[in-house]
Design an enzyme around this catalytic site. Structure first.
Site, PDB file in Angstrom:
ATOM      1  N   HIS A   1     -27.256  42.494 -21.154  1.00  0.00           N
ATOM      2  CA  HIS A   1     -26.011  43.057 -21.672  1.00  0.00           C
ATOM      3  C   HIS A   1     -25.411  42.153 -22.746  1.00  0.00           C
ATOM      4  CE1 HIS A   1     -26.520  44.547 -17.527  1.00  0.00           C
ATOM      5  NE2 HIS A   1     -25.936  45.650 -17.949  1.00  0.00           N
TER       6      HIS A   1
ATOM      7  N   ALA B   1     -24.681  52.594 -14.369  1.00  0.00           N
ATOM      8  CA  ALA B   1     -23.536  52.840 -13.504  1.00  0.00           C
ATOM      9  C   ALA B   1     -22.334  53.019 -14.416  1.00  0.00           C
ATOM     10  CB  ALA B   1     -23.318  51.658 -12.577  1.00  0.00           C
TER      11      ALA B   1
ATOM     12  N   HIS C   1     -17.848  44.888  -8.571  1.00  0.00           N
ATOM     13  CA  HIS C   1     -19.272  45.099  -8.829  1.00  0.00           C
ATOM     14  C   HIS C   1     -20.005  45.416  -7.516  1.00  0.00           C
ATOM     15  CE1 HIS C   1     -22.860  45.061 -11.218  1.00  0.00           C
ATOM     16  NE2 HIS C   1     -23.419  44.091 -10.502  1.00  0.00           N
TER      17      HIS C   1
ATOM     18  N   MET D   1     -20.788  49.508 -19.669  1.00  0.00           N
ATOM     19  CA  MET D   1     -20.973  48.327 -20.526  1.00  0.00           C
ATOM     20  C   MET D   1     -22.408  48.198 -21.018  1.00  0.00           C
ATOM     21  SD  MET D   1     -18.933  45.722 -18.032  1.00  0.00           S
ATOM     22  CE  MET D   1     -17.375  46.197 -17.252  1.00  0.00           C
ATOM     23  N   SER D   2     -23.075  49.303 -21.195  1.00  0.00           N
ATOM     24  CA  SER D   2     -24.483  49.225 -21.595  1.00  0.00           C
ATOM     25  C   SER D   2     -24.887  50.490 -22.356  1.00  0.00           C
ATOM     26  CB  SER D   2     -25.363  49.076 -20.346  1.00  0.00           C
ATOM     27  OG  SER D   2     -25.317  50.254 -19.560  1.00  0.00           O
TER      28      SER D   2
ATOM     29  N   ASN E   1     -17.668  54.533  -9.384  1.00  0.00           N
ATOM     30  CA  ASN E   1     -16.244  54.351  -9.059  1.00  0.00           C
ATOM     31  C   ASN E   1     -15.446  55.245 -10.004  1.00  0.00           C
ATOM     32  OD1 ASN E   1     -17.256  52.078 -11.006  1.00  0.00           O
ATOM     33  ND2 ASN E   1     -15.110  52.409 -11.506  1.00  0.00           N
TER      34      ASN E   1
ATOM     35  N   SER F   1     -27.665  49.056 -13.230  1.00  0.00           N
ATOM     36  CA  SER F   1     -26.935  48.778 -11.993  1.00  0.00           C
ATOM     37  C   SER F   1     -26.871  50.035 -11.152  1.00  0.00           C
ATOM     38  CB  SER F   1     -25.488  48.365 -12.298  1.00  0.00           C
ATOM     39  OG  SER F   1     -25.446  47.216 -13.058  1.00  0.00           O
TER      40      SER F   1
ATOM     41  N   TYR G   1     -22.394  41.357 -22.815  1.00  0.00           N
ATOM     42  CA  TYR G   1     -21.425  40.458 -22.176  1.00  0.00           C
ATOM     43  C   TYR G   1     -22.067  39.221 -21.556  1.00  0.00           C
ATOM     44  CZ  TYR G   1     -22.674  42.825 -17.749  1.00  0.00           C
ATOM     45  OH  TYR G   1     -23.346  43.348 -16.682  1.00  0.00           O
ATOM     46  N   GLU G   2     -23.386  39.206 -21.451  1.00  0.00           N
ATOM     47  CA  GLU G   2     -24.080  38.004 -20.973  1.00  0.00           C
ATOM     48  C   GLU G   2     -24.343  37.035 -22.128  1.00  0.00           C
ATOM     49  OE1 GLU G   2     -27.198  39.051 -17.751  1.00  0.00           O
ATOM     50  OE2 GLU G   2     -26.934  40.891 -18.916  1.00  0.00           O
TER      51      GLU G   2
ATOM     52  N   HIS H   1     -30.025  43.463 -10.475  1.00  0.00           N
ATOM     53  CA  HIS H   1     -31.035  43.818 -11.471  1.00  0.00           C
ATOM     54  C   HIS H   1     -32.330  43.084 -11.151  1.00  0.00           C
ATOM     55  CE1 HIS H   1     -28.191  45.347 -14.857  1.00  0.00           C
ATOM     56  NE2 HIS H   1     -28.288  46.163 -13.844  1.00  0.00           N
TER      57      HIS H   1
HETATM   58  N1  HPA Z   1     -15.978  50.388 -16.147  1.00  0.00           N
HETATM   59  C1  HPA Z   1     -16.954  49.811 -16.893  1.00  0.00           C
HETATM   60  N2  HPA Z   1     -18.194  49.710 -16.482  1.00  0.00           N
HETATM   61  C2  HPA Z   1     -18.512  50.206 -15.284  1.00  0.00           C
HETATM   62  C3  HPA Z   1     -17.554  50.806 -14.451  1.00  0.00           C
HETATM   63  C4  HPA Z   1     -16.206  50.905 -14.909  1.00  0.00           C
HETATM   64  O1  HPA Z   1     -15.311  51.428 -14.244  1.00  0.00           O
HETATM   65  N3  HPA Z   1     -18.200  51.185 -13.307  1.00  0.00           N
HETATM   66  C5  HPA Z   1     -19.492  50.815 -13.461  1.00  0.00           C
HETATM   67  N4  HPA Z   1     -19.690  50.224 -14.649  1.00  0.00           N
END
Ligand code: HPA
Length: 259
Positions: free
Chosen positions: A81, A111, A234, A198-199, A222, A27, A83-84, A59
């Protein structure tokens, strides 16, 4: 094995018998690919054995073959992922396939939310170590894998020579897909995490178990939950990636020219 079958398909479809380097663009990193170079072959991921279709927004779902100097490089545009609903083996399959296709070096990008004070949105950070908080592993059966220096110190040094402003951090990999609570972020800070996402952690474990060297770069898209009063989205993650793309692309290209 599935990884070998996918590797054969990659060699056939690209006309390149061995790709020495693989890059996973997560991402926020999709636009950076344009800076690396024009692909001479592209394959849609679902056409390769064992590959799925990355579904998180932003993606690309393509595998590109590019040449940087003398290096044949595979660009994996997007990932799957946990989570998918994918299994750990499905999540790491593209990395396994790339290594079977010749990759000795795997560059993992993602990300991440910035936890450590001082991290700025838009800043790329080298992953120096990780916390695998997914409670999952890609390793089937009894394979004991050493993860000391899993994030290759020499490759990190090379990246810092290219861009001396690059910092390093510990990446905490969580299951998601919900973003964290402020209390969870305080917990992660106590545990020693600088970045959260998350990856990536399962891919790094798989790559080390297959003997590839791993470099990881997180784009801080972020500040983590509770670090500021802001809410997380997102869309913000993708927008920050777009803004940082020229810098990220130049960094990737520089690394690929030197490895
Ligand atoms: N938390 C989890 N995954 C992320 C974040 C976050 O703040 N930013 C981008 N991916």
């Amino acid at each position: 094995m599935l990884a070998e079958r996918a590797a054969e398909a990659i060699a056939e479809r690209t006309g390149v018998p061995r790709h020495r380097v693989a890059v996973v663009l997560g991402s926020g990193w999709q636009q950076a690919a344009a800076e690396i170079g024009a692909p001479h072959a592209s394959i849609a991921m679902p056409e390769l054995p064992g590959f799925g279709r990355p579904s998180a927004q932003g993606h690309g779902g393509m595998v590109h073959s590019v040449t940087v100097n003398d290096n044949n490089v595979l660009l994996l545009m997007g990932r799957q992922h946990l989570y998918e609903g994918y299994t750990p083996q499905q999540v790491v399959h593209p990395v396994s396939a790339a290594i079977a296709a010749g990759a000795e070096i795997v560059l993992l990008t993602n990300a991440a939310g910035g936890i450590r004070g001082g991290l700025r949105v838009g800043e790329p950070v080298l992953i120096a170590d990780h916390l695998n908080l997914t409670a999952r592993t890609p390793l089937e059966g009894a394979r004991f894998v050493d993860l000391v220096d899993a994030w290759d110190p020499e490759l990190r040094t090379l990246a810092k020579e290219l861009d001396p402003s690059l910092g390093e951090g510990v990446y905490a990999g969580l299951l998601g897909p919900q973003y964290e609570t402020p209390a969870e972020i305080r917990m992660l800070a106590t545990l020693g995490a600088d970045l959260v996402g998350m990856s990536t952690v399962l891919e790094a474990i798989e790559a080390r178990s297959r003997g590839a060297r791993v470099l990881g770069i997180s784009l801080v898209t972020n500040l983590a939950a509770g670090v500021t009063g802001q809410h997380l989205s997102h869309a913000e993650v993708l927008a920050e990636g777009q803004a940082a793309a020229p810098r990220l692309g130049k960094l990737l290209r520089g690394i690929l020219e030197r490895v």
